[in-house]
Design a protein around this motif. Structure first.
Motif, mmCIF file in Angstrom:
data_model
loop_
_atom_site.group_PDB
_atom_site.id
_atom_site.type_symbol
_atom_site.label_atom_id
_atom_site.label_comp_id
_atom_site.label_asym_id
_atom_site.label_seq_id
_atom_site.Cartn_x
_atom_site.Cartn_y
_atom_site.Cartn_z
ATOM 1 N N SER A 355 0.850 -1.199 0.000
ATOM 2 C CA SER A 355 0.000 0.000 0.000
ATOM 3 C C SER A 355 0.878 1.239 0.000
ATOM 4 O O SER A 355 0.990 1.940 1.015
ATOM 5 N N PRO A 356 1.524 1.542 -1.107
ATOM 6 C CA PRO A 356 2.451 2.684 -1.135
ATOM 7 C C PRO A 356 1.709 4.009 -1.052
ATOM 8 O O PRO A 356 0.526 4.096 -1.389
ATOM 9 N N PRO A 357 2.392 5.064 -0.602
ATOM 10 C CA PRO A 357 1.763 6.393 -0.549
ATOM 11 C C PRO A 357 1.473 6.915 -1.946
ATOM 12 O O PRO A 357 2.096 6.496 -2.934
ATOM 13 N N ALA A 358 0.535 7.859 -2.028
ATOM 14 C CA ALA A 358 0.135 8.393 -3.328
ATOM 15 C C ALA A 358 1.196 9.309 -3.922
ATOM 16 O O ALA A 358 1.247 9.487 -5.141
ATOM 17 N N ALA A 359 2.048 9.883 -3.095
ATOM 18 C CA ALA A 359 3.055 10.835 -3.582
ATOM 19 C C ALA A 359 4.051 10.156 -4.521
ATOM 20 O O ALA A 359 4.295 8.953 -4.437
ATOM 21 N N ARG A 360 4.622 10.943 -5.420
ATOM 22 C CA ARG A 360 5.613 10.423 -6.356
ATOM 23 C C ARG A 360 6.876 10.033 -5.605
ATOM 24 O O ARG A 360 7.205 10.599 -4.560
ATOM 25 N N ARG A 361 7.579 9.041 -6.162
ATOM 26 C CA ARG A 361 8.776 8.532 -5.497
ATOM 27 C C ARG A 361 9.851 9.609 -5.384
ATOM 28 O O ARG A 361 10.115 10.347 -6.317
ATOM 29 N N SER A 362 10.456 9.686 -4.202
ATOM 30 C CA SER A 362 11.543 10.612 -3.938
ATOM 31 C C SER A 362 12.758 9.809 -3.495
ATOM 32 O O SER A 362 12.697 8.588 -3.337
ATOM 33 N N LYS A 363 13.875 10.498 -3.263
ATOM 34 C CA LYS A 363 15.067 9.810 -2.772
ATOM 35 C C LYS A 363 14.821 9.216 -1.394
ATOM 36 O O LYS A 363 15.292 8.121 -1.080
ATOM 37 N N ALA A 364 14.053 9.948 -0.571
ATOM 38 C CA ALA A 364 13.724 9.422 0.757
ATOM 39 C C ALA A 364 12.878 8.164 0.633
ATOM 40 O O ALA A 364 13.064 7.192 1.380
ATOM 41 N N ARG A 365 11.935 8.170 -0.309
ATOM 42 C CA ARG A 365 11.091 6.996 -0.519
ATOM 43 C C ARG A 365 11.920 5.824 -1.025
ATOM 44 O O ARG A 365 11.707 4.671 -0.634
ATOM 45 N N ASP A 366 12.890 6.084 -1.888
ATOM 46 C CA ASP A 366 13.766 5.017 -2.383
ATOM 47 C C ASP A 366 14.536 4.374 -1.231
ATOM 48 O O ASP A 366 14.692 3.147 -1.186
ATOM 49 N N ALA A 367 15.006 5.206 -0.304
ATOM 50 C CA ALA A 367 15.727 4.671 0.852
ATOM 51 C C ALA A 367 14.813 3.795 1.701
ATOM 52 O O ALA A 367 15.225 2.750 2.216
ATOM 53 N N THR A 368 13.546 4.203 1.834
ATOM 54 C CA THR A 368 12.576 3.410 2.591
ATOM 55 C C THR A 368 12.328 2.067 1.917
ATOM 56 O O THR A 368 12.275 1.022 2.576
ATOM 57 N N LEU A 369 12.186 2.066 0.591
ATOM 58 C CA LEU A 369 11.921 0.825 -0.142
ATOM 59 C C LEU A 369 13.103 -0.138 -0.043
ATOM 60 O O LEU A 369 12.911 -1.350 0.100
ATOM 61 N N VAL A 370 14.305 0.389 -0.120
ATOM 62 C CA VAL A 370 15.489 -0.471 0.023
ATOM 63 C C VAL A 370 15.503 -1.108 1.409
ATOM 64 O O VAL A 370 15.799 -2.302 1.557
ATOM 65 N N ALA A 371 15.155 -0.330 2.432
ATOM 66 C CA ALA A 371 15.102 -0.872 3.793
ATOM 67 C C ALA A 371 14.009 -1.923 3.928
ATOM 68 O O ALA A 371 14.190 -2.955 4.581
ATOM 69 N N LEU A 372 12.870 -1.683 3.276
ATOM 70 C CA LEU A 372 11.736 -2.602 3.383
ATOM 71 C C LEU A 372 11.942 -3.903 2.607
ATOM 72 O O LEU A 372 11.167 -4.843 2.787
ATOM 73 N N PHE A 396 2.948 -0.694 8.808
ATOM 74 C CA PHE A 396 3.987 -1.710 8.916
ATOM 75 C C PHE A 396 3.407 -3.020 9.444
ATOM 76 O O PHE A 396 3.693 -4.099 8.915
ATOM 77 N N GLU A 397 2.579 -2.942 10.480
ATOM 78 C CA GLU A 397 1.995 -4.152 11.067
ATOM 79 C C GLU A 397 1.098 -4.873 10.075
ATOM 80 O O GLU A 397 1.093 -6.115 10.001
ATOM 81 N N ALA A 398 0.313 -4.119 9.295
ATOM 82 C CA ALA A 398 -0.560 -4.747 8.301
ATOM 83 C C ALA A 398 0.256 -5.339 7.155
ATOM 84 O O ALA A 398 -0.031 -6.446 6.684
ATOM 85 N N SER A 399 1.285 -4.627 6.691
ATOM 86 C CA SER A 399 2.092 -5.097 5.562
ATOM 87 C C SER A 399 2.845 -6.377 5.894
ATOM 88 O O SER A 399 2.950 -7.285 5.067
ATOM 89 N N PHE A 400 3.380 -6.456 7.118
ATOM 90 C CA PHE A 400 4.144 -7.626 7.535
ATOM 91 C C PHE A 400 3.281 -8.652 8.281
ATOM 92 O O PHE A 400 3.791 -9.673 8.729
#
Length: 668
Positions: A355-372, A396-400
Motif C-alpha cells: 500500500s504505497p503512498p500516493a506521492a511520487r517517489r523521492s530519494k527518501a522513498r527510495d531509501a525506505t523501499l530499500v530498507a523494506l 507496517f503491522e498490516a504489511s508484515f
C-alpha cells in the motif's frame, strides 16, 4: 506438505497423482471427454503419523496457464513432470520458469512413461532435465524415472515424498493474522457456500469472524474440513475447505482471500522488485500492460517505472504496478507477470510495499523501499532505523502481518519509540532525543530573531525541523517537550517557557491590576464591558492589553468578551477530566459539567467550546469526551471542589401559589 505438479500437456501428471493416491483429479465432464486437465485437481496421500501430503494437479496446456498459476501458489514442493518420449517441451520450460520466479526451492523432476522408451532415451532426457534445472532454484532437485503404467520407480518416488514430508519444517502460524487463498467456490445443499484453498498465514478456527477480501464482506466460519474430514482448525501450510456464512457463492471467486479484518487493506498500487526473464527479447518499459498473477488472483495491470527507466532481460529493479482492480497483498508475496494477451510469462517479482503512498517517489522513498526489501520484519525495522526513517506503525503491522504483541516486541528490539494516537508513527530513541534538542534550539533562535513575536507557528516549526513527520506525530513530540518544560505550547504557537513578547513596565503595572480581579472572579469573570469600568480603565486600552496577554498565553478568551487566567482554565480542564472519569464510558454532558463547576449552563457550554478549540475535549453528539491531556497546554491543576449546596428552597418547601378560579367562556 502441499505438492504441485508442473509440466507440458499429456506428460502424465494426472495419472502419476492417481497412481500415488488412488484419486483421479480430472473431475469435470469436459476433462473426461477431452482427456486433458483443464482446471486444478486435488488429491491427498494419508501418512502413517496422521498427517497428509496434499497434491495439486495443474493443467499443462498453454491455454490454461492461469489455472496452473493458481495451483502453484503456496506450495511446499514441486514435481516437474517430463515425458520420456517427448522430452522437454515448451510448457515444461514455462512451468519451470514460473516455479523459479516464485522461488520454489524444494522439488524433484519426474521422467514419466519410461515403459515406452529404451535406456538410452531415458539417459538423454535425464541430461536435458539436468541442464534445464541447473540455472534455477531447483538445481539440486533429484531426477526420478518412473512409469505409472508398469509401476517402475513408483515405490522409490513415494518413499522420496514421504521422506520430504517428514523433513519439512512446519510453517509458522504464530504471531500472524489468518490469510487463506481461495481457489474454488461452490454451494452445498444444506450447508451453503463452501470454498477450498490454502492457509497462507496464521490459523483458522470454527466460529471465526473474518473478511472476504478485497470486497470486504464479513463472514463467519461455520465449518472446516481437511481431506473431507471435519476439523476444528487449519494452520498455515494446510489445504482445507471452509463452510462460510454471510455470503452467497456468486459473491466469492478464485483470487479472493479469507482473512482477518486487521490485514484487509485492498490496494490498486504495489511497490515491487521486478525481474524479467533472460529469454525475453525486449526490455520491460514504463506503462507496459501486463497480467499480474498474485496467489490465485489474475488481474490486469501496468508497469510503472521512473522516466527513462526500463528492465532489461535477465535483470531486475524496483518499480510499481498500477492495477485495474483492487487486490489484497502482503510484504514478501511473490507474483508472476505475463504479457497483455496472456500468452507468455515475461517475469515476476516480490512485493515490497502493498500500500504505497500516493506521492511520487523521492530519494527518501527510495531509501525506505530499500530498507523494506528485507524479508524479516525485524531486519526491515533495523534498516529503517539506520536510515532514520519514521515508521508508520499501522501500515507496517498490516504489511508484515504482525499481531500487536509481536510488533511491540520488534519495536523494542529496534529501540523505536511509538508516537501519536490516531496516526501512529515510531522513530528511534536517538532520533527523538536529537529532535528534542533541535526543536528547543530552533525555538530559542526564533525568539532571538523575532523578539516581538509571541511564538513560532507549529506547522512552520515542523517544516523547518522534521518535515518527514506527520503533523499528529510532531504534535506528540512537542507535548513530550512541553512535559519536560523545555517549551510551552499556546494554541498554534510554540515558545520557550515563560517567554513574554509584551513584557514592559506599563504592562506589568496593568497586570498587577487585572490579575487580582480575574483571580477573585474565579469561574465567572465579568465580560470586558463590565470589567473595564470595574477597574476604572478605558474599554479600548483594556481590550488591547487583554488580547496581547492572550497572545502571550497568559489569558484565554471564552465566548465573545470573557477572559480567564491560564491557571483558571487549567482548573476548569481538570474538572472536565474528573467529570469524564466518573462516567462509565468517559462521556459527560454540559449539564454534568455545569453541576461540577457550579456555574450557569450557558457559560459552562462556552467554556467547553473553548476546551474543544484547545483540543482538550471533543464533542460527540450531545456529550463530550477528553481528547488529550491538558497539562502540556495549560499546566497542572486539580479539579474544582464540589460547589456548595444551593440555599434555594426545594419545590416542596415553596409556598404553593393560590390558584385562581377558572375563567368561563363567555357567549356572544
Amino acid at each position: 506438505m502441499i505438492v504441485a505438479t508442473a509440466g507440458h500437456i499429456d506428460h502424465g501428471k494426472t495419472l502419476l497423482v492417481k497412481t500415488l493416491t488412488g484419486v483421479d483429479t480430472d473431475r469435470l465432464p469436459e476433462e473426461k471427454a477431452r482427456g486433458i486437465s483443464i482446471d486444478l485437481g486435488f488429491a491427498y496421500l494419508p501418512l502413517a503419523d496422521g498427517g497428509l501430503i496434499g497434491f495439486v494437479d495443474v493443467p499443462g496446456h498453454e491455454r490454461f496457464i492461469r489455472n496452473m498459476l493458481a495451483g502453484v501458489s503456496g506450495i511446499d514442493f514441486a514435481l516437474l513432470i517430463v515425458a520420456a518420449d517427448d522430452g522437454v517441451m515448451p510448457q515444461t520450460i514455462e512451468h519451470l520458469q514460473i516455479l523459479d520466479l516464485l522461488h520454489i526451492r524444494r522439488g524433484a523432476a519426474i521422467i514419466t512413461k519410461i515403459d515406452r522408451v529404451d535406456a538410452a532415451r531415458i539417459d538423454a532426457v535425464r541430461a536435458q532435465v539436468h541442464a534445464l534445472l541447473a540455472p534455477t532454484q531447483l538445481a539440486a532437485a533429484t531426477i526420478h524415472p518412473v512409469s505409472a503404467v508398469s509401476g517402475a520407480g513408483m515405490a522409490e518416488l513415494k518413499t522420496m515424498l514421504l521422506r520430504e514430508a517428514a523433513g519439512l519444517t512446519q510453517r509458522s502460524a504464530e504471531g500472524q493474522h489468518l490469510r487463506y487463498a481461495i481457489d474454488r467456490a461452490f454451494s452445498v445443499a444444506g450447508s451453503g457456500t463452501v470454498v477450498t484453498g490454502t492457509v497462507f498465514n496464521g490459523t483458522v478456527h470454527t466460529g471465526d469472524k473474518l473478511v472476504i477480501s478485497p470486497a470486504g464482506r464479513e463472514v463467519r466460519v461455520r465449518g472446516i474440513q481437511i481431506h473431507a474430514k471435519p476439523a476444528e482448525q487449519a494452520r498455515a501450510g494446510e489445504r482445507c475447505a471452509l463452510n462460510l456464512t454471510g455470503t452467497d457463492v456468486e459473491s466469492v471467486r478464485r483470487g479472493d482471500w479469507v482473512m482477518a479484518a486487521a490485514i484487509h487493506h485492498p490496494t490498486r498500487k504495489l511497490d515491487v522488485r521486478l525481474s524479467v526473464l533472460p529469454a525475453e527479447a525486449h526490455a520491460l518499459k514504463h506503462w507496459t500492460p501486463v497480467h499480474l498473477h498474485l496467489a490465485t488472483a489474475d488481474v490486469t495491470a501496468r508497469v510503472s517505472l521512473r522516466r527513462g527507466e526500463s528492465v532489461a532481460p535477465g535483470t531486475g529493479r524496483i518499480g510499481q504496478l498500477t492495477l485495474d482492480e483492487p487486490v489484497s497483498a502482503l510484504h514478501g508475496d511473490r507474483f508472476i507477470l505475463r504479457d497483455q494477451s496472456s500468452t507468455r510469462t515475461i517475469g515476476g517479482g516480490i512485493i515490497i510495499d502493498p500500500s504505497p503512498p500516493a506521492a511520487r517517489r523521492s530519494k527518501a522513498r527510495d531509501a525506505t523501499l530499500v530498507a523494506l526489501e528485507s524479508a524479516d520484519a525485524g531486519a526491515a525495522l533495523t534498516a529503517l532505523s539506520a536510515a532514520d526513517r519514521p515508521v508508520d506503525l499501522a501500515h507496517f503491522e498490516a504489511s508484515f502481518n504482525l499481531l500487536p504483541e509481536i510488533a511491540a516486541a520488534a519495536y523494542a528490539r529496534a529501540t523505536l519509540v511509538p508516537l501519536g494516537k490516531e496516526h501512529r508513527f515510531a522513530i528511534t530513541r536517538s532520533r527523538l532525543d536529537a529532535l528534542h534538542d533541535v526543536v528547543a534550539r530552533h525555538v530559542l533562535a526564533f525568539h532571538q530573531a523575532q523578539p516581538q513575536a509571541p511564538g513560532i507557528e507549529i506547522e512552520t516549526l515542523r517544516a523547518e525541523t522534521a518535515p518527514e513527520l506527520d503533523a499528529d506525530v510532531f504534535g506528540h513530540v512537542l507535548r513530550l517537550l512541553a512535559d519536560q518544560r523545555k517549551i510551552e505550547i499556546h494554541s498554534s504557537l510554540v515558545r520557550k517557557p515563560g517567554y513574554d513578547s509584551t513584557a514592559n513596565s506599563a504592562d506589568a503595572q496593568m497586570w498587577q491590576t487585572v490579575q487580582p480581579a480575574l483571580t477573585a472572579a474565579g469561574f465567572n469573570p465579568p465580560p470586558l464591558r463590565e470589567l473595564a469600568p470595574q477597574l476604572k480603565l478605558k474599554d479600548a486600552i483594556l481590550k488591547d492589553f487583554l488580547y496581547r496577554q492572550m497572545k502571550a498565553g497568559n489569558l484565554h478568551r471564552v465566548g465573545a468578551e470573557r477572559f480567564y487566567l491560564k491557571a483558571t482554565m487549567a482548573t476548569l480542564a481538570a474538572t472536565a477530566q474528573a467529570t469524564a472519569a466518573k462516567q462509565p464510558n468517559g462521556m459527560f454532558t454540559a449539564a454534568q459539567y455545569r453541576d461540577a463547576t457550579g456555574i450557569g449552563r450557558t457559560l459552562a457550554i462556552e467554556i467547553l467550546e473553548s476546551l474543544d478549540t484547545l483540543a482538550i475535549t471533543q464533542r460527540v453528539g450531545d456529550a463530550r469526551k477528553m481528547r488529550k491531556d491538558f497539562t502540556a497546554i495549560l499546566g497542572a491543576a486539580e479539579p474544582a471542589p464540589p460547589p456548595a449546596p444551593s440555599s434555594t428552597p426545594t419545590p416542596q418547601a415553596r409556598k404553593p401559589q393560590q390558584q385562581r378560579p377558572p375563567v368561563r367562556n363567555k357567549r356572544y
